[in-house]
Enzyme design. Structure first.
Site, PDB file in Angstrom:
ATOM      1  N   LYS A 214       7.227   3.676  31.062  1.00  0.00           N
ATOM      2  CA  LYS A 214       7.513   4.770  32.007  1.00  0.00           C
ATOM      3  C   LYS A 214       8.872   4.567  32.688  1.00  0.00           C
ATOM      4  O   LYS A 214       9.684   5.491  32.796  1.00  0.00           O
ATOM      5  CB  LYS A 214       6.405   4.828  33.063  1.00  0.00           C
ATOM      6  N   CYS A 268      11.885  11.143  40.666  1.00  0.00           N
ATOM      7  CA  CYS A 268      11.554  10.229  39.567  1.00  0.00           C
ATOM      8  C   CYS A 268      12.804   9.544  39.020  1.00  0.00           C
ATOM      9  O   CYS A 268      12.950   8.337  39.112  1.00  0.00           O
ATOM     10  CB  CYS A 268      10.875  11.004  38.447  1.00  0.00           C
TER      11      CYS A 268
HETATM   12  N1  SAJ Z   1      20.046  16.448  35.195  1.00  0.00           N
HETATM   13  C1  SAJ Z   1      21.407  16.502  34.942  1.00  0.00           C
HETATM   14  N2  SAJ Z   1      21.828  16.635  33.657  1.00  0.00           N
HETATM   15  C2  SAJ Z   1      20.957  16.735  32.609  1.00  0.00           C
HETATM   16  C3  SAJ Z   1      19.574  16.658  32.856  1.00  0.00           C
HETATM   17  C4  SAJ Z   1      19.145  16.516  34.166  1.00  0.00           C
HETATM   18  O1  SAJ Z   1      22.225  16.430  35.865  1.00  0.00           O
HETATM   19  O2  SAJ Z   1      21.433  16.875  31.476  1.00  0.00           O
HETATM   20  C5  SAJ Z   1      19.568  16.284  36.575  1.00  0.00           C
HETATM   21  C6  SAJ Z   1      18.737  17.485  37.074  1.00  0.00           C
HETATM   22  O3  SAJ Z   1      19.576  18.505  37.532  1.00  0.00           O
HETATM   23  C7  SAJ Z   1      17.921  16.836  38.162  1.00  0.00           C
HETATM   24  C8  SAJ Z   1      17.679  15.419  37.642  1.00  0.00           C
HETATM   25  O4  SAJ Z   1      18.645  15.209  36.623  1.00  0.00           O
HETATM   26  O5  SAJ Z   1      18.652  16.756  39.371  1.00  0.00           O
HETATM   27  C9  SAJ Z   1      16.298  15.177  37.064  1.00  0.00           C
HETATM   28  O6  SAJ Z   1      15.873  16.289  36.269  1.00  0.00           O
HETATM   29  P1  SAJ Z   1      15.111  16.106  34.879  1.00  0.00           P
HETATM   30  O7  SAJ Z   1      14.840  17.446  34.329  1.00  0.00           O
HETATM   31  O8  SAJ Z   1      15.892  15.187  34.012  1.00  0.00           O
HETATM   32  O9  SAJ Z   1      13.809  15.304  35.235  1.00  0.00           O
HETATM   33  P2  SAJ Z   1      12.576  15.457  36.284  1.00  0.00           P
HETATM   34  O10 SAJ Z   1      12.851  14.563  37.448  1.00  0.00           O
HETATM   35  O11 SAJ Z   1      12.232  16.862  36.554  1.00  0.00           O
HETATM   36  O12 SAJ Z   1      11.390  14.843  35.364  1.00  0.00           O
HETATM   37  C10 SAJ Z   1      11.547  13.553  34.785  1.00  0.00           C
HETATM   38  C11 SAJ Z   1      11.146  13.646  33.302  1.00  0.00           C
HETATM   39  N3  SAJ Z   1      11.534  12.416  32.628  1.00  0.00           N
HETATM   40  C12 SAJ Z   1      12.263  12.418  31.467  1.00  0.00           C
HETATM   41  O13 SAJ Z   1      12.674  13.455  30.975  1.00  0.00           O
HETATM   42  C13 SAJ Z   1      12.529  11.098  30.825  1.00  0.00           C
HETATM   43  C14 SAJ Z   1       9.639  13.880  33.180  1.00  0.00           C
HETATM   44  O14 SAJ Z   1       9.224  13.842  31.835  1.00  0.00           O
HETATM   45  C15 SAJ Z   1       8.878  12.816  33.987  1.00  0.00           C
HETATM   46  O15 SAJ Z   1       7.484  13.012  33.925  1.00  0.00           O
HETATM   47  C16 SAJ Z   1       9.317  12.916  35.428  1.00  0.00           C
HETATM   48  O16 SAJ Z   1      10.732  12.627  35.481  1.00  0.00           O
HETATM   49  C17 SAJ Z   1       8.525  11.896  36.236  1.00  0.00           C
HETATM   50  O17 SAJ Z   1       7.592  12.316  36.945  1.00  0.00           O
HETATM   51  O18 SAJ Z   1       8.762  10.685  36.113  1.00  0.00           O
END
Ligand code: SAJ
Length: 431
Positions: A214, A268
């Site tokens: 995780k 997360c």
């Molecule tokens: N972000 C970027 N650039 C990207 C992708 C995301 O700047 O290319 C930023 C987003 O804007 C945001 C942050 O990253 O601020 C996180 O967004 P996210 O969509 O990457 O993730 P979360 O926090 O919504 O969900 C993540 C997911 N983990 C992964 O994709 C590895 C989800 O599957 C997990 O269950 C969740 O964390 C968790 O609960 O741990």
């Protein structure tokens, strides 16, 4: 696999993961008790309503509560399966705080009986599931605990949630699950439970490996976003369009660069990597640096946005978006809030916040004079735009509606915006 509707399941913690999980298991036909320390949450769920926003969750909870399959309680009751889904925050000094997990384990301990299964789902530092077992062991010396070479009277396992906010109900069913047991038999017991509700593949391992899996998943994403954010700063300095560079580089069959932004938010990805750094500070070098790069990107955005604002004294500034990512209404740990609040503290009532998912401004804006504004009014009244979130509504603004605006776009959604020609203030580069 058919659901054993005779089993009683308790879900401890009715937050973003616990409530959807409890509701889905209840929909399968089991008797589910959701346990939470908040009387407000317990009351809300028992009246068939939800205290969090998630696609389709309200209808699901209403249905399972009205059919009598789900109810909420402040107290833990004897059950056959216990799922623990409580928060595991980091403290000021970046150390993981597992006190809620251990507290939950100690409230479950008194009602346990031989044959029960306890599954931890909270993101946790390596070794937490074993610590949970030790807490239960100290409170229930009458029960044999699972461990090296001992099968134990109860099964204890770790199974991390992996769901994406906005898609939680779909991903809870469709995602693969990684199930780590304190012993292989514990893992198989938990596997039998998840198979009743999960369509994705369920794969067993040890509790320690599953805990690490995780943390690694979210750290992998953080490191890759840091790469994109670092590139964006370098490209900006070189006068190159980073979005175009990434688009073109990603045409290589083995390159897949993520998107830069104003920093990384949510509860997360910006948190979990610290659990690994805390576990091995000396060797977790890339992981730590990625966190620092992503946090520094937020400061960089404030500086660059302020440069633009200073070039146009007297014009109002529209900050587009406050959520931590696109198309959701979650503002927790949002880099957009951090940037906009710092601009609001500096430029006061000149700052207008455009966030279709907000009814009111978060408390970070208290006393700044900044106000919430709808997109159309902002397009009419503001000359300066700082894009912080790539909500669909912002993406679809046609170029003629934003003609003549000065734009600092941290998400690359208006990259066709023609530059507004200005005489730069001394020592600044024209935008
Ligand atoms: N972000 C970027 N650039 C990207 C992708 C995301 O700047 O290319 C930023 C987003 O804007 C945001 C942050 O990253 O601020 C996180 O967004 P996210 O969509 O990457 O993730 P979360 O926090 O919504 O969900 C993540 C997911 N983990 C992964 O994709 C590895 C989800 O599957 C997990 O269950 C969740 O964390 C968790 O609960 O741990």
């Amino acid at each position: 696999m058919p659901v054993d509707t005779k089993q009683k399941v308790s879900v401890i913690g009715l937050g973003y993961i616990g409530l959807p999980t409890a509701a889905l298991i209840a929909r399968g036909g089991c008797q589910v008790v959701g346990v939470d320390v908040s009387p407000h949450v317990v009351e809300t769920v028992n009246s068939g309503r939800v205290h969090i926003e998630e696609v389709d969750l309200d209808g699901l909870v209403q249905g399972v509560v009205s059919r009598g399959n789900l109810r909420a309680s402040l107290d833990v009751e004897p059950s056959d399966v216990f799922i623990i889904a409580v928060p595991t925050p980091v403290s000021e000094d970046r150390a993981p705080d597992i006190s809620y997990v251990l507290k939950a384990a100690s409230t479950v301990a008194p009602v346990l009986k031989a044959g029960d299964t306890i599954i931890l789902e909270s993101t946790s530092p390596v070794g937490t599931t074993e610590q949970m077992r030790d807490v239960i062991a100290s409170l229930r010396p009458d029960l044999k605990m699972p461990g090296k070479g001992v099968q134990g009277d109860i099964a204890i396992a770790y199974c991390p949630e992996r769901v994406l906010p906005g898609r939680i109900l779909v991903e809870l069913i469709d995602n693969d699950r990684c199930i780590g047991g304190i012993t292989p038999r514990c893992a198989r017991k938990a596997l039998g439970f998840y198979r009743q509700f999960v369509r994705g593949q369920c794969i067993t391992t040890t509790a320690r490996a599953a805990e690490m899996v995780k943390l690694v998943e979210n750290s992998f994403r953080d490191v890759n976003i840091a790469f994109a954010n670092e590139l964006s700063v370098i490209a900006e300095g070189m006068g190159i369009d980073v979005w175009e560079v990434i688009r073109l580089a990603n045409r290589h069959p083995r390159v897949n660069i993520l998107q830069p932004g104003p920093g990384v938010g949510g509860h997360c990805i910006a948190v979990d990597p610290w659990f690994i750094v805390h576990g091995d500070p000396e060797n977790a070098r890339i992981i730590r640096t990625a966190r620092e790069v992503n946090d520094a990107k937020t400061d960089h955005v404030v500086t660059r946005a302020s440069d633009m604002v200073d070039d146009y004294p007297g014009e109002d500034i529209a900050c587009l978006g406050l959520a931590f990512k696109a198309n959701i209404d979650d503002f927790r740990e949002s880099p957009a809030v951090k940037v906009a609040a710092r601009l609001a503290r500096r430029y006061g009532r000149r700052v207008k916040l455009v966030e279709p998912h907000a009814q009111a401004l978060p408390m970070e804006f208290a006393g700044t004079g900044a106000e919430l504004m709808d997109l159309d009014t902002a397009l009419e009244q503001c000359g300066l735009f700082v894009i912080l979130v790539d909500h669909d509504m912002f993406k679809s603004v046609p170029i003629d509606e934003r003609a003549g605006k000065a734009v600092y776009d941290t998400r690359g959604i208006w990259s066709d915006q023609p530059p507004r020609i200005v005489t730069p203030a001394p020592g600044r580069v024209a935008l």
